[in-house]
Design a protein around this motif. Structure first.
Motif, mmCIF file in Angstrom:
data_model
loop_
_atom_site.group_PDB
_atom_site.id
_atom_site.type_symbol
_atom_site.label_atom_id
_atom_site.label_comp_id
_atom_site.label_asym_id
_atom_site.label_seq_id
_atom_site.Cartn_x
_atom_site.Cartn_y
_atom_site.Cartn_z
ATOM 1 N N ASP A 155 -3.426 29.100 21.089
ATOM 2 C CA ASP A 155 -4.252 27.904 21.072
ATOM 3 C C ASP A 155 -4.078 27.048 22.322
ATOM 4 O O ASP A 155 -4.891 26.158 22.591
ATOM 5 C CB ASP A 155 -3.938 27.068 19.822
ATOM 6 C CG ASP A 155 -2.470 26.654 19.752
ATOM 7 O OD1 ASP A 155 -1.603 27.527 19.951
ATOM 8 O OD2 ASP A 155 -2.189 25.466 19.509
ATOM 9 N N LYS A 159 -9.575 26.769 27.879
ATOM 10 C CA LYS A 159 -10.891 27.329 27.579
ATOM 11 C C LYS A 159 -11.513 28.021 28.788
ATOM 12 O O LYS A 159 -12.191 29.045 28.647
ATOM 13 C CB LYS A 159 -11.822 26.211 27.079
ATOM 14 C CG LYS A 159 -11.457 25.698 25.689
ATOM 15 C CD LYS A 159 -12.467 24.667 25.195
ATOM 16 C CE LYS A 159 -12.122 24.185 23.793
ATOM 17 N NZ LYS A 159 -13.094 23.160 23.296
ATOM 18 N N ARG A 162 -10.000 31.413 28.965
ATOM 19 C CA ARG A 162 -10.523 32.284 27.905
ATOM 20 C C ARG A 162 -11.880 32.872 28.289
ATOM 21 O O ARG A 162 -12.164 34.040 28.017
ATOM 22 C CB ARG A 162 -10.680 31.501 26.604
ATOM 23 C CG ARG A 162 -9.399 30.939 26.037
ATOM 24 C CD ARG A 162 -9.667 30.288 24.701
ATOM 25 N NE ARG A 162 -8.553 29.463 24.264
ATOM 26 C CZ ARG A 162 -8.435 28.960 23.041
ATOM 27 N NH1 ARG A 162 -9.387 29.189 22.142
ATOM 28 N NH2 ARG A 162 -7.401 28.222 22.717
ATOM 29 N N GLU A 188 -3.747 36.700 13.952
ATOM 30 C CA GLU A 188 -4.189 35.643 14.876
ATOM 31 C C GLU A 188 -4.709 36.250 16.180
ATOM 32 O O GLU A 188 -5.716 35.790 16.734
ATOM 33 C CB GLU A 188 -3.021 34.696 15.169
ATOM 34 C CG GLU A 188 -3.369 33.553 16.107
ATOM 35 C CD GLU A 188 -2.161 32.709 16.477
ATOM 36 O OE1 GLU A 188 -2.313 31.841 17.364
ATOM 37 O OE2 GLU A 188 -1.063 32.931 15.916
ATOM 38 N N ASP A 191 -8.226 37.730 15.591
ATOM 39 C CA ASP A 191 -9.235 36.664 15.534
ATOM 40 C C ASP A 191 -9.524 36.102 16.928
ATOM 41 O O ASP A 191 -10.685 35.870 17.290
ATOM 42 C CB ASP A 191 -8.758 35.543 14.612
ATOM 43 C CG ASP A 191 -8.723 35.958 13.147
ATOM 44 O OD1 ASP A 191 -9.364 36.966 12.805
ATOM 45 O OD2 ASP A 191 -8.041 35.283 12.356
ATOM 46 N N PHE A 192 -8.464 35.881 17.707
ATOM 47 C CA PHE A 192 -8.610 35.342 19.059
ATOM 48 C C PHE A 192 -9.410 36.312 19.934
ATOM 49 O O PHE A 192 -10.291 35.893 20.714
ATOM 50 C CB PHE A 192 -7.229 35.090 19.661
ATOM 51 C CG PHE A 192 -7.240 34.485 21.034
ATOM 52 C CD1 PHE A 192 -7.292 33.113 21.210
ATOM 53 C CD2 PHE A 192 -7.185 35.296 22.160
ATOM 54 C CE1 PHE A 192 -7.301 32.553 22.482
ATOM 55 C CE2 PHE A 192 -7.193 34.744 23.427
ATOM 56 C CZ PHE A 192 -7.245 33.370 23.595
ATOM 57 N N ARG A 194 -11.587 38.584 18.982
ATOM 58 C CA ARG A 194 -12.990 38.602 18.556
ATOM 59 C C ARG A 194 -13.742 37.380 19.076
ATOM 60 O O ARG A 194 -14.860 37.487 19.592
ATOM 61 C CB ARG A 194 -13.063 38.646 17.026
ATOM 62 C CG ARG A 194 -12.783 40.012 16.419
ATOM 63 C CD ARG A 194 -12.700 39.894 14.928
ATOM 64 N NE ARG A 194 -12.723 41.180 14.248
ATOM 65 C CZ ARG A 194 -12.384 41.357 12.968
ATOM 66 N NH1 ARG A 194 -11.991 40.312 12.238
ATOM 67 N NH2 ARG A 194 -12.446 42.550 12.421
ATOM 68 N N GLU A 195 -13.116 36.227 18.940
ATOM 69 C CA GLU A 195 -13.774 34.979 19.333
ATOM 70 C C GLU A 195 -14.044 34.916 20.835
ATOM 71 O O GLU A 195 -15.031 34.312 21.266
ATOM 72 C CB GLU A 195 -12.901 33.787 18.923
ATOM 73 C CG GLU A 195 -12.806 33.583 17.417
ATOM 74 C CD GLU A 195 -11.727 32.572 17.057
ATOM 75 O OE1 GLU A 195 -11.148 31.966 17.989
ATOM 76 O OE2 GLU A 195 -11.455 32.403 15.849
ATOM 77 N N ASN A 196 -13.187 35.552 21.621
ATOM 78 C CA ASN A 196 -13.274 35.415 23.069
ATOM 79 C C ASN A 196 -13.649 36.710 23.783
ATOM 80 O O ASN A 196 -13.642 36.753 25.017
ATOM 81 C CB ASN A 196 -11.939 34.892 23.615
ATOM 82 C CG ASN A 196 -11.610 33.509 23.112
ATOM 83 O OD1 ASN A 196 -12.146 32.515 23.579
ATOM 84 N ND2 ASN A 196 -10.719 33.422 22.110
ATOM 85 N N ASP A 197 -13.985 37.738 23.029
ATOM 86 C CA ASP A 197 -14.402 39.028 23.595
ATOM 87 C C ASP A 197 -13.346 39.556 24.568
ATOM 88 O O ASP A 197 -13.625 39.863 25.736
ATOM 89 C CB ASP A 197 -15.754 38.893 24.297
ATOM 90 C CG ASP A 197 -16.376 40.254 24.615
ATOM 91 O OD1 ASP A 197 -16.020 41.243 23.939
ATOM 92 O OD2 ASP A 197 -17.202 40.322 25.545
#
Length: 382
Positions: A155, A159, A162, A188, A191-192, A194-197
């Motif tokens: 986290d 950004k 990322r 985690e 998920d990370f 997937r969210e950020n390719d």
């Protein structure tokens, strides 16, 4: 004379340690090497016998397959299923490697464009960073801190990083910190990713070196992991086969195809006789692995007890054959250990900025030599 990228590469840590060690030995010092993690235990005899038999077969003297013998990939898939409960297709989800370092060094070349970010742990295996530099990518270091159980805080990754990140390296059980993953962390990571390719590469080379009943998991056993990543593994540490150069990459077929495409253009496959021996290692008796872990655990206990008795603060690891210890000045401590006690340890700064203030001991010498090292350390402050 050299390409500009050579100026970005740090000297390879273990080569420098070898030079320091050689200099001391030339001066007549009886050096106890607790630095580089190269098992001192021999490869089990049944694996050596399998190599000798296979090497005498002329059919194995030709160029090997880039992807690896199908029989070897089948053996890897069977081992993964038995050990981790992971179902792999040997035809598309297993790739033979010349040790996991081979795969780690090549994979950024398949997926990183100039300027792309690679997320790498710090401290971490130096090849995560050097392979990124060769691919003209940028490294974003993920600090592994004691207060976070040496797990990265995803986290806290900015950004803007990322958005430009294409690949993430993780490694548990961890080298050099010997930390293990905690429940929920791999979820985690999925998920990370997937969210950020982002593609995930889990370096799992130390999964079988574990103590006190601990069993390390595979990243691929996590729901969704096969969609976002692969896992590098090696027979080096598990079966004391560091010099044999045999490993595997497993997981997402598309990612493996990219890695395989690089390998077919820049290197060759693993000698078939070595692959046949590796099949014997994976499918044969696993008692030698258990025996090795008992030996490492005995050495761990001697080292941890000895260091604690000398006043050092040290945690007893549940996996890997390393002990990670905090010191005031890692380079100064390393120099004093070699100059005053004839002992080689690895300074943490060699694994990245996150390793500053630590040293790594390797449990790759006999219990007697480790006990002797403890005696020599009396009077050396951290």
């Amino acid at each position: 004379m050299y390409a500009r990228r050579m100026g970005d590469l740090p000297p390879y840590l273990f080569a420098r340690i070898d030079e320091m060690k050689a200099r001391k030995i030339s001066q007549g010092v009886d050096v106890i090497d607790l630095g580089v993690g190269d098992p001192d235990l021999p490869t089990p005899p049944h694996i050596v016998d399998a190599l000798c038999t296979a090497a005498r077969n002329p059919e194995n003297h030709h160029y090997p397959s880039y992807a690896g013998l199908f029989a070897y990939r089948e053996a890897v898939a069977e081992w993964y299923g038995r050990r981790f409960g992971v179902d792999l297709n040997p035809a598309s989800e297993v790739l033979a490697l010349m040790g996991s370092k081979d795969g780690i060094a090549h994979i950024p070349e398949a997926f990183i464009n100039p300027g792309d970010y690679v997320l790498a742990p710090s401290p971490g295996y130096p090849v995560y960073q050097t392979s990124t530099l060769f691919a003209e990518g940028k490294v974003h270091e993920m600090p592994l801190l004691a207060e976070n159980d040496f797990l990265p805080r995803l986290d806290l990754i900015p950004k803007d990083v990322r958005k430009k990140a294409r690949l993430m390296f993780i490694n548990y059980p961890n080298n050099p910190t010997s930390a293990i993953t905690l429940p929920g962390f791999f979820e985690e990571v999925v998920d990370f990713a997937r969210e950020n390719d982002i593609l995930v590469v889990h370096d799992n080379a130390y999964s079988e070196i574990a103590f006190d009943g601990y069993r390390a998991p595979s990243f691929l056993s996590t729901d969704g992991a096969m969609e976002v990543g692969i896992e590098m593994h090696s027979l080096s540490k598990t079966y004391n086969m560091t010099g044999w150069r045999i490993g595997m990459a497993c997981g997402n077929a598309e990612i493996l195809a990219g890695l395989g495409r690089v390998k077919t253009n820049v290197d060759s496959g693993v000698f078939n006789a070595v692959q046949h021996a590796a099949i014997t290692a994976l499918l044969g008796p696993q008692q030698p692995v258990e025996d090795a872990c008992r030996i490492y655990q005995e050495r761990r206990d001697i080292l941890v007890k000895g260091l604690s008795g000398l006043g050092y603060e040290v945690t007893s690891p549940k996996a890997t054959f390393y002990v990670w210890m905090a010191v005031d000045d890692c380079m100064g401590f390393t120099a004093r250990m070699l100059d005053e006690a004839g002992i080689v340890v690895t300074p943490g700064i060699g694994f990245g900025k996150g390793g500053d203030g630590y040293v790594r001991f390797a449990l790759t010498r006999s219990s007697e030599r480790i006990q002797e090292a403890i005696e020599r350390m009396r009077g050396i402050s951290p």
